[in-house]
Write a protein that holds these residues in place. Structure first.
Motif, short mmCIF file in Angstrom:
data_model
loop_
_atom_site.label_atom_id
_atom_site.label_comp_id
_atom_site.label_asym_id
_atom_site.label_seq_id
_atom_site.Cartn_x
_atom_site.Cartn_y
_atom_site.Cartn_z
N ILE A 1 -12.26 -9.75 6.41
CA ILE A 1 -10.90 -9.58 6.92
C ILE A 1 -9.94 -9.55 5.73
N TYR A 2 -9.11 -8.51 5.67
CA TYR A 2 -8.20 -8.32 4.55
C TYR A 2 -6.75 -8.41 5.00
N GLU A 3 -5.94 -9.06 4.21
CA GLU A 3 -4.49 -8.89 4.35
C GLU A 3 -4.19 -7.41 4.11
N TYR A 4 -3.36 -6.81 4.96
CA TYR A 4 -3.13 -5.37 4.87
C TYR A 4 -2.59 -4.96 3.50
N THR A 5 -1.66 -5.73 2.96
CA THR A 5 -1.09 -5.37 1.66
C THR A 5 -2.14 -5.47 0.55
N LYS A 6 -3.03 -6.47 0.64
CA LYS A 6 -4.07 -6.61 -0.37
C LYS A 6 -5.10 -5.48 -0.26
N LEU A 7 -5.37 -5.05 0.98
CA LEU A 7 -6.29 -3.94 1.18
C LEU A 7 -5.71 -2.65 0.59
N GLN A 8 -4.40 -2.45 0.76
CA GLN A 8 -3.75 -1.29 0.16
C GLN A 8 -3.95 -1.27 -1.35
N ASP A 9 -3.73 -2.42 -1.99
CA ASP A 9 -3.90 -2.52 -3.45
C ASP A 9 -5.34 -2.22 -3.85
N LEU A 10 -6.28 -2.72 -3.06
CA LEU A 10 -7.70 -2.52 -3.35
C LEU A 10 -8.07 -1.04 -3.27
N ILE A 11 -7.60 -0.38 -2.23
CA ILE A 11 -7.87 1.05 -2.05
C ILE A 11 -7.26 1.85 -3.19
N GLU A 12 -6.01 1.54 -3.50
CA GLU A 12 -5.31 2.28 -4.57
C GLU A 12 -6.04 2.12 -5.89
N ASP A 13 -6.55 0.93 -6.14
CA ASP A 13 -7.23 0.66 -7.40
C ASP A 13 -8.62 1.29 -7.46
N GLN A 14 -9.35 1.26 -6.34
CA GLN A 14 -10.76 1.67 -6.39
C GLN A 14 -10.99 3.14 -6.11
N ILE A 15 -10.17 3.76 -5.27
CA ILE A 15 -10.40 5.20 -5.01
C ILE A 15 -9.15 6.03 -5.29
N ASN A 16 -8.14 5.40 -5.88
CA ASN A 16 -7.00 6.12 -6.44
C ASN A 16 -6.24 6.97 -5.40
N ILE A 17 -6.03 6.40 -4.23
CA ILE A 17 -5.11 7.02 -3.27
C ILE A 17 -3.76 6.33 -3.44
N ASP A 18 -2.70 7.11 -3.53
CA ASP A 18 -1.36 6.55 -3.75
C ASP A 18 -0.99 5.59 -2.63
N GLY A 19 -0.35 4.47 -3.02
CA GLY A 19 0.01 3.44 -2.06
C GLY A 19 0.88 3.94 -0.92
N SER A 20 1.81 4.84 -1.22
CA SER A 20 2.69 5.37 -0.18
C SER A 20 1.90 6.18 0.85
N GLU A 21 0.86 6.86 0.40
CA GLU A 21 0.01 7.61 1.32
C GLU A 21 -0.81 6.67 2.20
N ILE A 22 -1.33 5.60 1.60
CA ILE A 22 -2.11 4.62 2.35
C ILE A 22 -1.26 4.03 3.48
N ARG A 23 0.00 3.71 3.16
CA ARG A 23 0.89 3.08 4.15
C ARG A 23 1.21 4.01 5.31
N MET A 24 1.07 5.32 5.12
CA MET A 24 1.27 6.25 6.22
C MET A 24 -0.03 6.56 6.95
N VAL A 25 -1.11 6.77 6.18
CA VAL A 25 -2.35 7.25 6.77
C VAL A 25 -3.03 6.20 7.64
N ILE A 26 -3.17 4.96 7.15
CA ILE A 26 -3.92 3.96 7.91
C ILE A 26 -3.28 3.65 9.26
N PRO A 27 -1.96 3.38 9.35
CA PRO A 27 -1.37 3.17 10.68
C PRO A 27 -1.53 4.39 11.59
N PHE A 28 -1.44 5.58 10.99
CA PHE A 28 -1.61 6.81 11.75
C PHE A 28 -3.02 6.89 12.35
N LEU A 29 -4.03 6.49 11.58
CA LEU A 29 -5.41 6.54 12.07
C LEU A 29 -5.64 5.58 13.24
#
Length: 242
Positions: A38-66
């Motif tokens: 279980i991840y804190e959403y903000t920490k998961l965003q940082d993890l994704i941005e760091d490991q697969i290089n998706i921009d944080g602003s995109e993550i904040r739009m895409v995941i809620p959309f999914l």
């Protein structure tokens, strides 16, 4: 007669090739690389941005959309009110439809190398997914998707100004006056329209529904339901939700 109208909240994204690739990369990451916990959403965003290089602003739009379109399971979302606080990463994160859709996008990304018949088949499959995603949207918290279906079933076509007449009628709780306003607008009794809030709503909402195969433009340039959408939503007596 001049109208001052309000738009509505909107997804802020559509199915561009970039966002499709983001979905594929998130699918591969969550299934194969991300530790199950279980991840804190903000920490998961940082993890994704760091490991697969998706921009944080995109993550904040895409995941809620999914979550909204039923690709990710709502059971894996931990919310504070409506706000996403934590995400449970496990084998049930993607719905069955979500797993199929992400795998389908891997085929769709190579569409330019297909012949015309193959491209048509891919488009048809995409629009079948579009129906499922539209069903999720119209049963979600943003009522514009269901409102559009009801409006088009009743009035058959919609343009940009009528879209904002609809969203404002919903926002101001004046849907009982909608028919009169539409009639006056179509009779050219409205001298001007000013959009006060959320002016980009029409662009984002309708672009997404055009991509999903729910809407199309007719010969006059008005938006109408596609044949597929009309076949799926057969009834003519849809009513606005209260």
């Amino acid at each position: 007669m001049k109208l001052i109208l309000n738009g509505c909240s909107n997804p802020g994204l559509s199915y561009t090739e970039k966002y499709k690739m983001d979905i594929i990369r998130l699918y591969d990451y969550f299934l194969n690389l991300c530790p199950k916990e279980i991840y804190e959403y903000t920490k998961l965003q940082d993890l994704i941005e760091d490991q697969i290089n998706i921009d944080g602003s995109e993550i904040r739009m895409v995941i809620p959309f999914l979550f909204k379109i039923g690709i990710l399971s709502e059971e894996n979302a931990i919310r504070g009110g409506k706000k996403l606080r934590k995400i449970i990463i496990n084998d049930s994160l993607f719905t069955k439809e979500g797993l199929c859709f992400a795998q389908f996008l891997k085929i769709d990304k190579n569409k330019n190398s297909f012949n015309d018949v193959q491209k048509e088949i891919v488009d048809r499959i995409f629009h079948k997914f579009g129906l499922m995603q539209f069903e999720k949207l119209r049963n979600g918290e943003n009522l514009i998707y269901d409102d559009l279906l009801v409006f088009l079933k009743k009035y058959k076509t919609i343009d940009k100004n009528e879209f904002f007449i609809l969203t404002d009628s919903r926002k101001e709780n004046k849907l009982n006056l909608l028919e009169d306003l539409v009639q006056k607008y179509r009779n050219h009794e409205v001298d001007g329209i000013e959009i006060k809030h959320d002016p980009n709503a029409f662009q984002y909402v309708t672009k997404l529904l055009l991509q999903l195969g729910i809407l199309k433009k007719n010969q006059e340039g008005f938006l109408v339901l596609t044949n597929l959408a009309n076949m799926y939503f057969k009834e003519d007596n849809y009513e606005f939700k209260q």
